[in-house]
Each structure stands twice: as structure tokens, then as C-alpha cells.
Design a protein around this motif. Sequence first.
Motif, mmCIF file in Angstrom:
data_model
loop_
_atom_site.group_PDB
_atom_site.id
_atom_site.type_symbol
_atom_site.label_atom_id
_atom_site.label_comp_id
_atom_site.label_asym_id
_atom_site.label_seq_id
_atom_site.Cartn_x
_atom_site.Cartn_y
_atom_site.Cartn_z
ATOM 1 N N ASP A 22 0.827 -1.216 0.000
ATOM 2 C CA ASP A 22 0.000 0.000 0.000
ATOM 3 C C ASP A 22 0.857 1.259 0.000
ATOM 4 O O ASP A 22 0.571 2.221 -0.723
ATOM 5 N N SER A 23 1.919 1.255 0.782
ATOM 6 C CA SER A 23 2.801 2.422 0.858
ATOM 7 C C SER A 23 3.548 2.635 -0.447
ATOM 8 O O SER A 23 3.710 3.779 -0.895
ATOM 9 N N LEU A 24 4.015 1.565 -1.060
ATOM 10 C CA LEU A 24 4.724 1.693 -2.333
ATOM 11 C C LEU A 24 3.808 2.247 -3.414
ATOM 12 O O LEU A 24 4.189 3.144 -4.171
ATOM 13 N N TYR A 25 2.597 1.719 -3.486
ATOM 14 C CA TYR A 25 1.664 2.240 -4.486
ATOM 15 C C TYR A 25 1.370 3.726 -4.236
ATOM 16 O O TYR A 25 1.406 4.531 -5.162
ATOM 17 N N ARG A 26 1.126 4.069 -2.984
ATOM 18 C CA ARG A 26 0.828 5.472 -2.661
ATOM 19 C C ARG A 26 1.995 6.378 -3.045
ATOM 20 O O ARG A 26 1.790 7.439 -3.644
ATOM 21 N N ALA A 27 3.216 5.984 -2.732
ATOM 22 C CA ALA A 27 4.389 6.791 -3.077
ATOM 23 C C ALA A 27 4.525 6.949 -4.590
ATOM 24 O O ALA A 27 4.813 8.050 -5.085
ATOM 25 N N MET A 28 4.307 5.870 -5.338
ATOM 26 C CA MET A 28 4.409 5.956 -6.800
ATOM 27 C C MET A 28 3.276 6.802 -7.383
ATOM 28 O O MET A 28 3.483 7.567 -8.317
ATOM 29 N N HIS A 29 2.094 6.670 -6.805
ATOM 30 C CA HIS A 29 0.947 7.469 -7.253
ATOM 31 C C HIS A 29 1.217 8.963 -7.035
ATOM 32 O O HIS A 29 0.966 9.781 -7.919
ATOM 33 N N GLU A 30 1.755 9.294 -5.876
ATOM 34 C CA GLU A 30 2.009 10.695 -5.536
ATOM 35 C C GLU A 30 3.181 11.306 -6.306
ATOM 36 O O GLU A 30 3.135 12.488 -6.658
ATOM 37 N N THR A 31 4.229 10.551 -6.544
ATOM 38 C CA THR A 31 5.456 11.131 -7.118
ATOM 39 C C THR A 31 5.665 10.806 -8.592
ATOM 40 O O THR A 31 6.259 11.595 -9.310
ATOM 41 N N PHE A 32 5.192 9.645 -9.031
ATOM 42 C CA PHE A 32 5.359 9.219 -10.424
ATOM 43 C C PHE A 32 4.054 9.292 -11.200
ATOM 44 O O PHE A 32 3.996 8.913 -12.355
ATOM 45 N N GLU A 33 2.987 9.748 -10.543
ATOM 46 C CA GLU A 33 1.669 9.868 -11.159
ATOM 47 C C GLU A 33 1.175 8.540 -11.728
ATOM 48 O O GLU A 33 0.567 8.479 -12.797
ATOM 49 N N VAL A 34 1.447 7.459 -11.015
ATOM 50 C CA VAL A 34 0.964 6.142 -11.412
ATOM 51 C C VAL A 34 -0.556 6.135 -11.251
ATOM 52 O O VAL A 34 -1.076 6.529 -10.209
ATOM 53 N N PRO A 35 -1.286 5.712 -12.282
ATOM 54 C CA PRO A 35 -2.749 5.777 -12.223
ATOM 55 C C PRO A 35 -3.376 4.771 -11.263
ATOM 56 O O PRO A 35 -2.728 3.816 -10.820
ATOM 57 N N GLU A 36 -4.664 4.990 -10.983
ATOM 58 C CA GLU A 36 -5.433 4.069 -10.161
ATOM 59 C C GLU A 36 -5.359 2.675 -10.771
ATOM 60 O O GLU A 36 -5.336 2.519 -11.991
#
Length: 126
Positions: A22-36
Motif C-alpha cells: 500500500d505504501s509503495l503504491y501510494r508513493a508511486m501514485h504521488e510522485t510518479f503519477e501512477v494511475p489508479e
Amino acid sequence: MPLVHVSLRAGKPEAYRQAIFDSLYRAMHETFEVPEDDQFMTATEHDAANFRYGASYLGVARSDDLVFIQITANNTRTVKQKKLLFRRIAELLSESAGIRPEDVFVSLVEVAKENWSLGNGLAQYA
């Protein structure tokens, strides 16, 4: 479309591993704009005999709670985004799983967009 692999010592509960994901996905979503829903991750647990690290390499005091994180991603991010990602991963893993920042080891492997097939034998990004 990052692909993440986490390696850690065996014996941690499922909730701990899920907090890491969960933390890895959140970090990538916030900084790399990884989509839902762009979540492709694995975890491998190792016994002590199959998990080796430099306990003080480059002046970082690591423990047996060390977590290796390898992220394979498109080679489209800036150095600033990469630094933000590394920092955010360490912050979130500390908050959610109690992992010390010294025990967060991240390797980013960058590939060209045409090097992915996300299913059906297609090169979706090419």
C-alpha cells in the motif's frame, strides 16, 4: 506501469507485507503519477541464510529488517521525481509498517516504453 518486487526476511505477518504494498503504491501514485489500479507487485521472503547485506555500507546502519525494493518503470521520470519517490517510500514505510528509513533499500530500473507487454501479447506502450 511500474513493476515492483520486494525482498525481505521471512517471518513478518501478512498485514506488514500489505502495508508495504500500500505504501509503495501510494508513493508511486504521488510522485510518479501512477494511475489508479496500476498495481503490479510481488514479495519474496528469505530465511537468514539467503538474505545478505552490508550492515554499514556507505555509512547507513542497516538491520535484519532491511527491505529490498526493486522498481522497474518507464525511463520518463526526472531526477527530482526519483528523489521524491525514494524519500516518500521511506516516509510511508516508516509510518505504515514501522520500517526504519535506514532499512529501506530501493533500486529503480528504467526501461524504454516499448519493452512492456501487459497482456495479450501486445506492446501496449509501443
